[in-house]
Design a protein around this motif. Sequence first.
Motif, PDB file in Angstrom:
ATOM      1  N   PRO A 193     -14.608  20.955  -6.888  1.00 29.51           N
ATOM      2  CA  PRO A 193     -13.449  21.626  -6.269  1.00 29.51           C
ATOM      3  C   PRO A 193     -13.009  20.914  -4.992  1.00 29.51           C
ATOM      4  O   PRO A 193     -13.848  20.495  -4.190  1.00 29.51           O
ATOM      5  CB  PRO A 193     -13.974  23.029  -5.969  1.00 29.51           C
ATOM      6  N   LYS A 194     -11.706  20.790  -4.802  1.00 28.19           N
ATOM      7  CA  LYS A 194     -11.212  20.033  -3.652  1.00 28.19           C
ATOM      8  C   LYS A 194     -11.530  20.702  -2.329  1.00 28.19           C
ATOM      9  O   LYS A 194     -11.564  20.037  -1.292  1.00 28.19           O
ATOM     10  CB  LYS A 194      -9.708  19.766  -3.787  1.00 28.19           C
ATOM     11  N   GLU A 195     -11.820  22.012  -2.349  1.00 25.43           N
ATOM     12  CA  GLU A 195     -12.192  22.676  -1.089  1.00 25.43           C
ATOM     13  C   GLU A 195     -13.597  22.291  -0.630  1.00 25.43           C
ATOM     14  O   GLU A 195     -14.022  22.674   0.462  1.00 25.43           O
ATOM     15  CB  GLU A 195     -12.098  24.193  -1.223  1.00 25.43           C
TER      16      GLU A 195
ATOM     17  N   LEU B 159      -8.406  12.711  -7.343  1.00 24.33           N
ATOM     18  CA  LEU B 159      -7.905  14.080  -7.310  1.00 24.33           C
ATOM     19  C   LEU B 159      -7.141  14.392  -8.586  1.00 24.33           C
ATOM     20  O   LEU B 159      -6.220  13.667  -8.978  1.00 24.33           O
ATOM     21  CB  LEU B 159      -7.006  14.276  -6.084  1.00 24.33           C
TER      22      LEU B 159
ATOM     23  N   ARG C  15     -16.568  17.117 -12.078  1.00 25.84           N
ATOM     24  CA  ARG C  15     -15.445  17.803 -11.455  1.00 25.84           C
ATOM     25  C   ARG C  15     -15.936  18.652 -10.265  1.00 25.84           C
ATOM     26  O   ARG C  15     -16.790  19.529 -10.422  1.00 25.84           O
ATOM     27  CB  ARG C  15     -14.708  18.678 -12.470  1.00 25.84           C
TER      28      ARG C  15
ATOM     29  N   GLY D 109      -5.496  17.783  -9.936  1.00 30.29           N
ATOM     30  CA  GLY D 109      -5.207  19.195  -9.729  1.00 30.29           C
ATOM     31  C   GLY D 109      -6.024  19.754  -8.579  1.00 30.29           C
ATOM     32  O   GLY D 109      -5.967  19.259  -7.456  1.00 30.29           O
ATOM     33  N   ASP D 110      -6.824  20.766  -8.853  1.00 27.85           N
ATOM     34  CA  ASP D 110      -7.643  21.416  -7.828  1.00 27.85           C
ATOM     35  C   ASP D 110      -9.051  20.842  -7.742  1.00 27.85           C
ATOM     36  O   ASP D 110      -9.917  21.415  -7.067  1.00 27.85           O
ATOM     37  CB  ASP D 110      -7.731  22.922  -8.111  1.00 27.85           C
ATOM     38  N   HIS D 111      -9.294  19.735  -8.429  1.00 26.57           N
ATOM     39  CA  HIS D 111     -10.632  19.145  -8.441  1.00 26.57           C
ATOM     40  C   HIS D 111     -10.580  17.640  -8.181  1.00 26.57           C
ATOM     41  O   HIS D 111      -9.576  16.980  -8.486  1.00 26.57           O
ATOM     42  CB  HIS D 111     -11.327  19.384  -9.790  1.00 26.57           C
TER      43      HIS D 111
END
Length: 387
Positions: A223-225, A147, A221, A149-151
């Motif tokens: 996205p964490k969503e 992880l 990369r 940040g947001d990725h």
Amino acid sequence: MSAPAQDWNALSDDDFRKVVRTFFTTHYPEHLRYSPSRRRLSDMRGWYDTLSQHGWVAPSWPTRYGGMGLEPGKLVVFIEEQEAYGVARVPDHGIIMVGPLLIQQGTDEQRLRYLPKILTGEEIWCQGYSEPNAGSDLASLRTEAVLDGDHFVVNGQKTWSTLAQDGTHMFMLVRTDKMARKQEGISFLLVDMTTPGITVRPMRTLSGHEEFCEVFFDDVRVPKENIVGEINKGWGVAKALLSFERLFLGSPKLAQSALSRLSTLAVLSGRVRDPVFRDKFTALQLDVDDLNGLYRRFTAQVSDGEKLGPDVSILKIWGTETFSRIGDLIVEVSAGAGMIDGPSDFEGGSFDTLSTFYNARPSTIYGGTNEVQRNIVAGNVLNLPST
């Protein structure tokens, strides 16, 4: 407001069978019938679009998500008619695996984002599970997602990814905690295959087809969503998906199709009059009938909203080994032609004797080898002690 979905389950099985049979004979391309190998997206795009336009692409999905909403009995009728007419599989990982998983365990946002584009065929999914040293022992996977940040940043390699060269997206297992125990620290991730850092390399199989691929990830990369479920809890998600896969791999359709081909060959070769052959054929026909009954039992569980248990491994074992036995008998009946790759001439016509045999060889391996499935049944169903 859109028109209400057709209630196919309100029809009798006989009436529904007539509707399905008419649909296939009217719309399915003649040149694609009884394909001896897995078809590529380029071959199946037109048929996928036809299914999508008529709302037939996802027969088992609930109608509220755009599926046909078929109950188990109707689904079996659909599969039987599909196989009887020689309808090839469309690229269906999104339909039979990702879709049902997101319907059960995805977020509302994920369902809204992904399900419609699976139905239209705008997005085609492939699987990222196996690795060079993590096949049947999948929990040993080493592809890592860190992880940032947001990725998540993904590095590693997947192998045996079916038709990944045609995929726009991959669902994959990644290790998100290297310090956790083997079956912990794994997450389930949805990945856009156009993301920079992804390399797809097709592999040529024994049958001469490039059905499987290696896929490499170099600082990709994501996205964490795009995670399904909780971080580090992907093993439970994967087990649910493996249950869907084992249900599909245990479907009677492969064995039914192979049995139909064996029947055709018996007529072409004249072996249909041989009483020894007829005994072997009848035994295999009974095996396929038993498989069909077992499949109905498990599809009924899914339709009733029940989770599939470890006993679904029995279906995968029985389905793939029945398929293999039929392939073996096709080669036996072919006699000398059973050693020839490609179509062979018989008195009654031409027949590709080795295609079923080739396709049956890996069926007992993919989705978890049958040896592993037997261990699952022994330990988790029969409660036998481990050695």
